[in-house]
Design a protein around this motif. Structure first.
Motif, mmCIF file in Angstrom:
data_model
loop_
_atom_site.group_PDB
_atom_site.id
_atom_site.type_symbol
_atom_site.label_atom_id
_atom_site.label_comp_id
_atom_site.label_asym_id
_atom_site.label_seq_id
_atom_site.Cartn_x
_atom_site.Cartn_y
_atom_site.Cartn_z
ATOM 1 N N PHE A 29 0.832 -1.209 0.000
ATOM 2 C CA PHE A 29 0.000 0.000 0.000
ATOM 3 C C PHE A 29 0.864 1.254 0.000
ATOM 4 O O PHE A 29 0.528 2.251 -0.652
ATOM 5 C CB PHE A 29 -0.934 0.008 1.217
ATOM 6 C CG PHE A 29 -2.152 -0.847 1.054
ATOM 7 C CD1 PHE A 29 -2.969 -0.716 -0.052
ATOM 8 C CD2 PHE A 29 -2.487 -1.797 2.011
ATOM 9 C CE1 PHE A 29 -4.108 -1.499 -0.209
ATOM 10 C CE2 PHE A 29 -3.612 -2.587 1.866
ATOM 11 C CZ PHE A 29 -4.416 -2.443 0.754
ATOM 12 N N PHE A 30 1.976 1.222 0.741
ATOM 13 C CA PHE A 30 2.875 2.371 0.749
ATOM 14 C C PHE A 30 3.483 2.597 -0.627
ATOM 15 O O PHE A 30 3.648 3.742 -1.060
ATOM 16 C CB PHE A 30 3.984 2.170 1.783
ATOM 17 C CG PHE A 30 4.933 3.335 1.874
ATOM 18 C CD1 PHE A 30 4.601 4.459 2.608
ATOM 19 C CD2 PHE A 30 6.146 3.316 1.202
ATOM 20 C CE1 PHE A 30 5.461 5.552 2.689
ATOM 21 C CE2 PHE A 30 7.016 4.398 1.280
ATOM 22 C CZ PHE A 30 6.670 5.507 2.017
ATOM 23 N N ALA A 31 3.809 1.524 -1.322
ATOM 24 C CA ALA A 31 4.366 1.656 -2.673
ATOM 25 C C ALA A 31 3.348 2.284 -3.622
ATOM 26 O O ALA A 31 3.689 3.159 -4.431
ATOM 27 C CB ALA A 31 4.805 0.286 -3.189
ATOM 28 N N VAL A 32 2.081 1.860 -3.510
ATOM 29 C CA VAL A 32 1.020 2.453 -4.338
ATOM 30 C C VAL A 32 0.848 3.926 -4.006
ATOM 31 O O VAL A 32 0.717 4.778 -4.895
ATOM 32 C CB VAL A 32 -0.309 1.690 -4.135
ATOM 33 C CG1 VAL A 32 -1.449 2.404 -4.864
ATOM 34 C CG2 VAL A 32 -0.181 0.256 -4.632
ATOM 35 N N PHE A 33 0.869 4.220 -2.704
ATOM 36 C CA PHE A 33 0.763 5.617 -2.265
ATOM 37 C C PHE A 33 1.890 6.459 -2.844
ATOM 38 O O PHE A 33 1.663 7.576 -3.340
ATOM 39 C CB PHE A 33 0.790 5.670 -0.740
ATOM 40 C CG PHE A 33 1.239 6.992 -0.184
ATOM 41 C CD1 PHE A 33 0.414 8.104 -0.225
ATOM 42 C CD2 PHE A 33 2.507 7.130 0.377
ATOM 43 C CE1 PHE A 33 0.832 9.332 0.277
ATOM 44 C CE2 PHE A 33 2.933 8.347 0.883
ATOM 45 C CZ PHE A 33 2.099 9.440 0.836
ATOM 46 N N LEU A 34 3.110 5.951 -2.799
ATOM 47 C CA LEU A 34 4.263 6.705 -3.291
ATOM 48 C C LEU A 34 4.132 6.993 -4.785
ATOM 49 O O LEU A 34 4.391 8.115 -5.239
ATOM 50 C CB LEU A 34 5.550 5.926 -3.016
ATOM 51 C CG LEU A 34 6.856 6.579 -3.488
ATOM 52 C CD1 LEU A 34 7.069 7.913 -2.795
ATOM 53 C CD2 LEU A 34 8.031 5.645 -3.244
ATOM 54 N N ILE A 35 3.696 5.992 -5.557
ATOM 55 C CA ILE A 35 3.532 6.174 -7.002
ATOM 56 C C ILE A 35 2.472 7.236 -7.298
ATOM 57 O O ILE A 35 2.671 8.139 -8.126
ATOM 58 C CB ILE A 35 3.166 4.837 -7.676
ATOM 59 C CG1 ILE A 35 4.349 3.860 -7.572
ATOM 60 C CG2 ILE A 35 2.777 5.053 -9.131
ATOM 61 C CD1 ILE A 35 4.005 2.450 -8.001
ATOM 62 N N ILE A 36 1.327 7.140 -6.602
ATOM 63 C CA ILE A 36 0.244 8.101 -6.833
ATOM 64 C C ILE A 36 0.655 9.491 -6.379
ATOM 65 O O ILE A 36 0.367 10.494 -7.037
ATOM 66 C CB ILE A 36 -1.048 7.647 -6.122
ATOM 67 C CG1 ILE A 36 -1.532 6.307 -6.686
ATOM 68 C CG2 ILE A 36 -2.148 8.698 -6.286
ATOM 69 C CD1 ILE A 36 -2.756 5.760 -5.988
ATOM 70 N N TRP A 37 1.337 9.565 -5.232
ATOM 71 C CA TRP A 37 1.778 10.868 -4.718
ATOM 72 C C TRP A 37 2.682 11.569 -5.719
ATOM 73 O O TRP A 37 2.481 12.738 -6.058
ATOM 74 C CB TRP A 37 2.501 10.689 -3.383
ATOM 75 C CG TRP A 37 3.055 11.969 -2.841
ATOM 76 C CD1 TRP A 37 4.232 12.570 -3.192
ATOM 77 C CD2 TRP A 37 2.434 12.838 -1.889
ATOM 78 N NE1 TRP A 37 4.397 13.749 -2.510
ATOM 79 C CE2 TRP A 37 3.314 13.943 -1.701
ATOM 80 C CE3 TRP A 37 1.251 12.797 -1.161
ATOM 81 C CZ2 TRP A 37 3.018 14.975 -0.823
ATOM 82 C CZ3 TRP A 37 0.960 13.833 -0.287
ATOM 83 C CH2 TRP A 37 1.832 14.903 -0.127
ATOM 84 N N LEU A 38 3.721 10.881 -6.174
ATOM 85 C CA LEU A 38 4.663 11.493 -7.101
ATOM 86 C C LEU A 38 3.987 11.843 -8.430
ATOM 87 O O LEU A 38 4.341 12.838 -9.071
ATOM 88 C CB LEU A 38 5.851 10.555 -7.341
ATOM 89 C CG LEU A 38 6.738 10.293 -6.119
ATOM 90 C CD1 LEU A 38 7.823 9.271 -6.466
ATOM 91 C CD2 LEU A 38 7.366 11.576 -5.605
ATOM 92 N N SER A 39 2.994 11.038 -8.820
ATOM 93 C CA SER A 39 2.302 11.291 -10.089
ATOM 94 C C SER A 39 1.370 12.487 -10.014
ATOM 95 O O SER A 39 1.248 13.244 -10.992
ATOM 96 C CB SER A 39 1.503 10.050 -10.512
ATOM 97 O OG SER A 39 2.351 8.928 -10.662
ATOM 98 N N THR A 40 0.724 12.669 -8.866
ATOM 99 C CA THR A 40 -0.285 13.726 -8.739
ATOM 100 C C THR A 40 0.259 14.990 -8.087
ATOM 101 O O THR A 40 0.216 16.073 -8.679
ATOM 102 C CB THR A 40 -1.488 13.217 -7.927
ATOM 103 O OG1 THR A 40 -1.038 12.739 -6.641
ATOM 104 C CG2 THR A 40 -2.203 12.094 -8.666
#
Length: 365
Positions: free
Chosen positions: A265-276
């Motif tokens: 979940f943290f990895a998904v969060f990191l990807i979405i954070w950096l993308s948005t």
């Protein structure tokens, strides 16, 4: 004030050239946002959110689920009553000035070392329990999940979602539709409720930045409503809210002792954070408001620059949080353990966490 108010509400400050408040009110081709709605509906929604959070979700859903997952609801026993040390703790927390601590220890009849231990024990006894944190995270998860779905439903058929230039084409002749009205009111109600809850919820490391973020978001929403920047405002809301879903899930998994689920979940969060937050927001939305909006809609008036200044301040907060997140990622690779996710732990434990991180890196080396 009598001289300031006419200047403050002068059309030249708030509206493009050639428009007045009277001309907007007389228009029948579009529905301009009603200013009075900002001082009624969001506060009613905020009260509703607080009621739902504490009297329905926490009581009947989140606490039972947390206990079922093994999340603890205990805190350390408080230290014996000591009025001088309690006064020091109330004003300075666990790190008062050395001379003041020594004086309080002498007055309280304990040694300085015992006084330091008393302050740490008092801080531990004041922390929110893991179950309390689980309920706070669960509420945010429910809200952000609902609001993300609502945003996609509201904006899916809107032209400016697919071509951001449409957010300023024919400005300010943009009608306030019912779905956009609810999209704004719900968000304002939520952030008003979070500002109220902020003062009695458990204190996080980034509590000050978080409160600034809430106030800034309310200010931006209010400003964009008054100026009818609701199209670009709706895109900002859509880009911001989706990232919090995996973040809350990661934190809840940590509290439930499920590290095997926390890391994904943290990895998904990191990807979405950096993308948005560091991708779409600055290079898609902010780039348009800074460098294209004034060309499309001839926006050369004070509020346009104020709005962009607030947007830039929001970007600065994103950069600060991105630094904290990347710091966590570095610690993850250095210690093979995520200490927390975007500074969700209590402020009273901040220094201890930092010391643990440094010691863990030294051992790893």
């Amino acid at each position: 004030m009598g001289g300031m108010l006419p200047w403050l509400w002068h059309p030249a400050v708030w509206l493009p050239s050639g428009w007045t408040w009277e001309s907007l009110a007389s228009e029948t081709s579009f529905n301009y946002p009603v200013y009075g709605d900002l001082w009624t509906y969001p506060f009613l929604l905020a009260l509703g959110f607080i009621f739902i959070r504490y009297f329905i979700l926490n009581t009947f859903i989140l606490r039972p689920v947390g206990r079922l997952l093994g999340v603890t609801d205990t805190r350390p026993r408080p230290p014996p009553l000591n009025a001088p040390l309690d006064a020091v703790f109330s004003n300075y927390g666990t790190h008062p000035p050395p001379d003041l601590l020594a004086a309080a220890a002498k007055t309280g009849g304990v040694s300085v070392r015992q006084a330091e231990r008393w302050l740490r024990q008092q801080a531990a006894s004041c922390k929110t329990t893991d179950l309390g944190k689980f309920c706070d995270l669960g509420w945010e998860l429910v809200y952000y999940s609902f609001y993300c779905v609502m945003g996609l439903w509201v904006l899916w058929d809107k032209a400016w979602l697919w071509d951001i230039s449409e957010a300023f084409v024919d400005f300010p002749r943009h009608s306030m539709t019912n779905d956009l009205w609810w999209y704004y009111m719900v968000s304002l109600g939520y952030y008003y409720s979070m500002c109220v809850v902020h003062f009695f919820a458990h204190r996080r490391k980034d509590a000050t930045q978080l409160l600034v973020h809430h106030i800034l978001t309310i200010f931006l929403l209010t400003l964009s409503w008054i100026c009818n920047f609701v199209r670009i405002g709706s895109l900002v809301l859509l880009v911001h809210e989706c990232v919090d879903i995996p973040m809350q899930l990661a934190k809840m998994c940590k509290l439930a002792g499920r590290s095997d689920l926390m890391d994904p979940f943290f990895a998904v969060f990191l990807i979405i954070w950096l993308s948005t937050r560091t991708g779409l927001y600055p290079f898609w939305i902010l780039h348009t408001t800074l460098f294209r909006a004034h060309v499309i809609a001839n926006m050369f008036y004070p509020v346009y620059y104020i709005f962009n200044s607030m947007m830039l301040l929001l970007l600065i907060l994103h950069i600060i949080w991105t630094y904290l997140i990347l710091r966590i990622v570095i610690l993850k690779f250095a210690t093979n353990a995520i200490q927390d996710v975007r500074s969700s732990s209590d402020a009273s434990a901040e220094e201890d966490d930092d010391d643990d991180d440094k010691n863990a890196i030294k051992k790893k080396r």
